[in-house]
Design a protein around this motif. Structure first.
Motif, mmCIF file in Angstrom:
data_model
loop_
_atom_site.group_PDB
_atom_site.id
_atom_site.type_symbol
_atom_site.label_atom_id
_atom_site.label_comp_id
_atom_site.label_asym_id
_atom_site.label_seq_id
_atom_site.Cartn_x
_atom_site.Cartn_y
_atom_site.Cartn_z
ATOM 1 N N SER B 19 2.917 -1.066 -8.475
ATOM 2 C CA SER B 19 3.458 -2.204 -7.753
ATOM 3 C C SER B 19 2.738 -3.455 -8.249
ATOM 4 N N ALA B 20 3.456 -4.537 -8.345
ATOM 5 C CA ALA B 20 2.858 -5.767 -8.827
ATOM 6 C C ALA B 20 1.712 -6.159 -7.913
ATOM 7 N N ALA B 21 0.654 -6.716 -8.499
ATOM 8 C CA ALA B 21 -0.595 -6.922 -7.773
ATOM 9 C C ALA B 21 -0.430 -7.833 -6.561
ATOM 10 N N ASN B 22 0.519 -8.719 -6.613
ATOM 11 C CA ASN B 22 0.603 -9.680 -5.528
ATOM 12 C C ASN B 22 1.700 -9.397 -4.510
ATOM 13 N N SER B 23 2.465 -8.345 -4.740
ATOM 14 C CA SER B 23 3.523 -8.069 -3.784
ATOM 15 C C SER B 23 2.953 -7.275 -2.617
ATOM 16 N N PHE B 24 3.505 -7.521 -1.417
ATOM 17 C CA PHE B 24 3.017 -6.829 -0.240
ATOM 18 C C PHE B 24 3.943 -5.674 0.109
ATOM 19 N N THR B 25 3.591 -4.490 -0.341
ATOM 20 C CA THR B 25 4.368 -3.317 0.023
ATOM 21 C C THR B 25 3.925 -2.868 1.414
ATOM 22 N N THR B 26 4.692 -1.977 2.014
ATOM 23 C CA THR B 26 4.348 -1.484 3.347
ATOM 24 C C THR B 26 2.954 -0.854 3.336
ATOM 25 N N GLY B 27 2.737 -0.034 2.325
ATOM 26 C CA GLY B 27 1.442 0.641 2.228
ATOM 27 C C GLY B 27 0.300 -0.350 2.201
ATOM 28 N N ARG B 28 0.531 -1.416 1.474
ATOM 29 C CA ARG B 28 -0.530 -2.393 1.324
ATOM 30 C C ARG B 28 -0.779 -3.124 2.644
#
Lengths: 310, 296, 392
Positions: B19-28
């Protein structure tokens, strides 16, 4: 003739080498003498002393003492305070050590995986380690205050009845455990973080190529085994530190209420330095030392068997 | 774990994950939420300490959840903290005791560790055995006989009694030993060929090269002894020699009641030096703890 | 049909473009070496192939499956890492078994204690054990199976890593400098072994190395990567004899190719020493700067400086005796550059420092590169009055 010369040269060489060796040994002895003397004076002698005193009825303030054999130890077996103290220490350790180890491991992995705020989180979690425990225990006392404490006030907001955290026999040990976990997670966390960064990245790549799809597979295949030495060390130090709990008990509960937070070191302190029953307290100390020896021994055995990869 | 791992730069993480470093996925988001809740748990005592230290008695009893005091009572509370117990004296005692302990420990441990690491002598094995034994034995185990002896020598209530048992740090010897073993022998041979005595070798070659170990040990030692309550509690009854933790106990005893404002002010003052030192030299602290931890 | 193909792979780290559109097709059973200086992007390309990094653009196809967006685990590619990346807590046989266990056993079957209770686990585990032993026998590492990586030598670890990669019969083999941690003797020996294993496995292999000799000696085709671009992909002989780019020419060959600046003369003529070429592209105007290159073994060195002979005058600076050959460094009087010549002992035996010499280069071994570094097609012209032209 030639043989004789060679032999004498050999002899001379051997002699000069042994003088050099003697010289070196003398230097070494001089350099380590202060440490050796202090070691004997402040560790070996007192340990011998404590074992010796445990067989006497020595009490401070009274002159003279007599040998009582195993009396102090037999008294231990029937001493309700001691049994309570041993039990409480066990319960405290059984809570604080595993919780602080797994919390630290979990937070360390989350911090390691997270890009932002790494140093902030590390600092926040580590702060209690660098703080004066007696002082922070005082703060916790305020937080846990049954009526005006923020914890119970907060619970009241949610409509929950707050317990008398440090004041009731049923909860005091758990409250102390919370403080213990709060205080020790940071230390473990920093060690786990160091352990995690030391794992070669190529191992994770290899695991992925080998078919470890899920994070759990990679944890089982790489992270957990590679952290083995760190985990063993963290476990030992966490258990030993939990067994040595004293500051919070002395500051907050004095073993109470009704001995429900009486722990090993506090009992030794009470017997030895408050009631001045040095002989009996020495026997308690010997038990305490024996526990430490057993824990360390177990660590060494596990280390040799399990986590040595070389 | 060797010290070189610590000193060398942390291996660079692969810059890019799936996942791109700056995107906020649910997991993140879940991960960050857990980390933030954790941080609140660990920081809450400090926040309430700062907040309560500025509240008056009545306010503490009425609204403990509001963090910003309605009427700032910082001055009264800090004044109380400073007048009831000599805070300056406590901190000074802390500095003196920790300073003396550290100096003795280093001066005793370094030559011994050097001799054991780089010189051969008969007593080395005995020393090693004693050190392994010593690593096991905390002050709590030796306190009783030492107390009896100090009582007989009438040195209770003095800096001597506070410092003496800690002049030897087996842990220090152990840590330095590990570190010195890793130093190349040729370094020492070269120094000897240059005409240095053994003391010269230690002062001019070993110590400068062992500086990371010395700082790590210093941090470890100061944190341990600044925070130690057990031994000062036993040997000191006179407030004049009280160390910070002991002084706080005295202060609590003197306050007796629930004057949490003053208590938090005192707590703050006493906690501040080490916490400030930690915040200023965080990297060294963490490295020091890691090194001492993994060597020990 | 190609067994593996990469189409226009691009990759950037921040503003730094690491791969500038790489395309490559590998035939079934082909051994392709990716070679280039460090930082050229070859390892990144390999990691993208393995799925350890994702490409910004482009497509990867294995057989007839597009694997661009697949997880590494699903790709059926195997990789041998530079550090071998063996799991230090597992024995050799356990290490080799990992890729099989991960594929053939479910998560539950892999758990300790619970695993053996799962149906079918016992049979699968014994099959895995059999496959591991077969693989170990093929690689002659049977005696190492119970050892942990810490108890093995570098060469042994490398074999275990190879076994772990081969045991599951992948569709593609990836190797990331697998020989760079071996000592020199072992390395040369291991080259042959890897080629042999590759031949037996019969699947395309992509082999990353920075060692041009390794690439030339092992691969069916060599891809030279420099600065994120694949400058040439061809058989080793072609790479060496017919470099498409000045950087390729410079990277391949030991001692390094002689590179000199020159310019185009009227009629599209480029000349140096005894060699004259005529550029095929007649649009290149005279006076345009070009680079010329010629390999040291095609430099003829004639001792003495009698006037009237062909070739460029110069002086020997230094002679290196390497046993079967002699390397002579000659400084040219006219342009002040140093030219390296590789000679047989018979040719170079009499040369010594400051011997006056004349240099000659064969026209059919002269490469001409344009200002952008690309090779310019040129026809050799048979030698005529070369000395004048060279000075002209």
């Amino acid at each position: 003739m030639a043989d004789i010369t060679a032999a004498s040269i050999h002899a001379a060489k051997a002699k000069s080498r042994s003088t050099a060796e003697r010289h070196e040994a003398r230097n070494a002895l001089i350099l380590s003498a202060p440490a050796l003397i202090l070691l004997l004076l402040f560790i070996v002698l007192p340990v011998a002393g404590v074992v010796f005193l445990s067989f006497t009825d020595f009490e401070l303030g009274y002159s003279g003492f007599k040998f009582v054999g195993m009396d102090n130890y037999t008294e231990l077996l029937t001493d309700r305070t001691f049994r309570q103290s041993l039990w409480n220490t066990t319960v405290y350790t059984a809570i604080v050590a595993p919780v602080s180890i797994f919390m630290a491991l979990g937070f360390a992995m989350l911090i390691e995986a997270e890009g932002i705020g790494r140093s902030f989180f590390r600092t926040a979690y580590f702060l209690p380690v660098a703080s004066l425990l007696v002082a922070m225990a005082t703060v916790w006392q305020y937080l846990f205050h049954p009526t005006i404490g923020p914890v119970n006030q907060f619970l009241a907001l949610l409509g929950l009845p707050g317990p008398n955290w440090l004041g009731s026999a049923g909860t005091v040990l758990y409250s102390l455990s919370i403080i213990g976990v709060w205080q020790s997670v940071g230390f473990n966390l920093v060690l786990f973080l160091a352990g995690l960064t030391a794992i070669p990245r190529e191992l994770y790549s290899a695991a992925e190529v080998d078919g470890a799809k899920s994070a759990f597979d990679r944890f089982r295949l790489v992270t957990w085994p590679m952290l083995g030495p760190t985990t063993l060390f963290v476990t030992t130090i966490s258990i030993i530190n939990a067994v040595k709990v004293f500051e919070t008990v002395k500051t907050l509960t004095e073993g109470g209420p009704n001995k429900s937070s009486e722990v090993l070191l506090f009992t030794i302190y009470q017997e030895g330095f408050v009631y001045l029953r040095v002989g009996y307290a020495s026997a308690l100390t010997v038990v305490f030392l024996a526990i430490l020896v057993v824990l360390t021994f177990i660590q060494y055995r596990v280390q040799d068997k399990q986590v040595h990869y070389a | 774990m060797t010290s070189t791992t610590l000193n060398s730069a942390v291996p660079a993480k692969p810059v890019k994950r799936r996942s791109a470093a700056n995107s906020f996925t649910t997991g993140r988001i879940i991960r960050l939420a857990i980390l933030i809740i954790g941080a609140i748990f660990f920081l809450a005592p400090y926040i309430f300490m700062l907040s309560t230290a500025g509240k008056g008695q009545s306010e503490i009893f009425t609204s403990s959840l509001s963090l910003i005091p309605q009427h700032f009572a910082y001055i009264e509370n800090f004044a109380k903290a400073f007048t009831r117990v000599s805070m300056g004296g406590l901190l000074l005692n802390g500095v003196i005791v920790c300073g003396l302990i550290l100096v003795f420990q280093v001066v005793v441990a370094i030559p011994c560790a050097y001799a054991m690491a780089k010189l051969s002598f008969g007593a080395a094995r005995l020393m090693m055995a004693l050190i392994m034994l010593g690593l096991l034995v905390p002050i709590h185990a030796t306190a009783l006989p030492l107390y009896v002896a100090f009582d007989k020598l009438s040195v209770l209530n003095s800096y001597v009694s506070l410092v003496a048992p800690f002049t030897i740090s087996v842990f220090g010897i152990f840590l330095f030993l590990q570190f010195f073993r890793a130093l190349p022998n040729d370094l020492i041979h070269a120094a000897r060929l240059d005409g240095m005595s053994e003391i010269g070798v230690i002062v001019r070659v070993i110590v400068p090269n062992a500086w990371p170990a010395v700082t790590a040990f210093a941090i470890f030692s100061v944190v341990a002894h600044w925070n130690d309550l057990y031994w000062p509690l036993i040997v000191v009854t006179n407030q004049a020699y009280a160390t910070p933790p002991l002084g706080l106990l005295f202060f609590r005893a003197a306050e007796a009641g629930d004057d949490y404002g003053a208590l938090m002010a005192a707590t703050f003052i006493i906690t501040l030096p080490l916490v400030a030192a930690f915040l200023l030299a965080q990297k060294r602290f963490v490295e020091g703890i890691t090194m001492t931890g993994l060597k020990g | 049909m190609s067994a593996l193909s990469l189409r226009n792979i691009e990759k950037s780290f921040g503003a730094n473009q690491i791969l500038k559109g790489i395309s490559l097709d590998a035939a079934p059973g082909e051994f392709i070496a990716l070679v280039g200086p460090s930082g050229c992007g070859k390892s990144t390309l390999l990691r993208i192939l393995a799925g350890l990094e994702s490409a910004d653009a482009g497509e990867i196809v294995v057989g007839d499956t597009v694997i661009t967006d697949m997880q590494p685990a699903d790709r059926n590619v195997a990789m041998v890492f530079q550090s071998y990346a063996l799991y230090p807590h597992l024995t050799a046989s356990e290490n080799i078994a990992v890729p099989l266990a991960m594929r053939r056993l479910s998560t539950l079957q892999r758990l300790p204690l619970v695993g053996p209770l799962m149906p079918g686990q016992r049979k699968a585990v014994s099959e895995i054990g059999r496959d591991v032993r077969e693989m170990a026998a093929a690689l002659k590492i049977d005696h190492l199976l119970d050892r942990k990586p810490g108890q093995m030598s570098g060469g042994q670890r490398q074999r275990v890593a190879l076994a772990r990669a081969m045991v599951r019969r992948p569709a593609v083999f990836l190797m990331d400098e697998p020989l760079s941690n071996l000592d020199a003797n072992l390395r040369v020996h291991a080259r042959g072994e890897i080629v042999e294993l590759h031949r037996r496995a019969g699947v395309p292999t992509v082999y990353v190395t920075h060692d041009q000799a390794e690439a030339l000696s092992m691969a069916d085709r060599v891809a030279v990567m420099i600065g994120g671009e694949m400058l040439q992909l061809a058989a080793p002989q072609v790479i060496y004899d017919d470099p498409a780019h000045v950087e390729v020419a410079k990277f391949v060959g030991q001692p390094r190719i002689n590179i000199l600046n020159s310019h185009v003369m009227s009629g599209g003529i480029v000349a140096f020493a005894g060699a004259i070429c005529e550029l095929k592209d007649k649009n290149i105007t005279s006076g345009s700067p070009v680079t010329i290159g010629f390999r040291p073994e095609f430099v003829k060195v004639i001792a003495g400086d009698e006037a009237g002979e062909s070739g460029l005058r110069g002086r020997v600076e230094r002679v290196e005796f390497l046993g079967s050959e002699i390397i002579a460094y000659c400084r040219l009087d006219a342009i002040g550059a140093t030219v390296v010549a590789k000679l047989t002992p018979a040719e170079g035996g009499k040369l010594s420092s400051s011997t006056p010499v004349r240099l000659d280069v064969a026209a059919d071994h002269l490469f001409v590169f344009g200002a952008d570094g690309r090779r310019l097609a040129a026809d050799p012209i048979l030698q005529t009055n070369t000395a004048e032209l060279a000075h002209g």
